[in-house]
Design a protein around this motif. Structure first.
Motif: not given
Length: 89
Positions: A17-38
C-alpha cells in the motif's frame, strides 16, 4: 490528518500500500473575507491531485480517498475527476 496518514503508512508499509497525504491548509486560507472563498479551491486542488496521481501511474480502482471537513469535498471531487475510485471515506 497528518498523524492519521503517518500511522496508516507505518501500519501498511509491508503490504503493498502507499499512503499519500495532501495538506492544502495554505491554499484553503483565502485572505479575502468573503464567505465560502475556500470552496473555490476545491476543484483546482482536486484537478491537480488527480493529475498528479495519474502521472504517478496509480490505478483509480486501487485508490481510496478520504478527507475531513472541506477535504471531504476535495476527496469527492477527486473521485469525480477520476470517474470513480475504489473507496471514498
Amino acid at each position: 490528518i497528518r498523524k492519521l496518514s503517518q500511522t496508516t503508512a507505518r501500519l501498511y508499509e509491508n503490504q503493498d500500500y502507499q499512503v499519500l497525504a495532501l495538506d492544502w491548509r495554505e491554499p484553503a486560507n483565502d485572505p479575502i473575507p468573503v464567505p465560502f472563498t475556500a470552496a473555490r479551491s476545491i476543484t483546482p486542488v482536486a484537478q491537480w491531485a488527480t493529475q498528479t496521481l495519474k502521472n504517478l501511474g496509480l490505478n483509480r480502482n486501487k485508490i481510496t480517498v478520504f478527507g475531513h471537513s472541506l477535504g471531504a469535498y476535495v476527496s469527492a471531487e477527486i473521485g469525480r475527476e477520476f470517474r470513480g475510485v475504489d473507496q471514498l471515506v
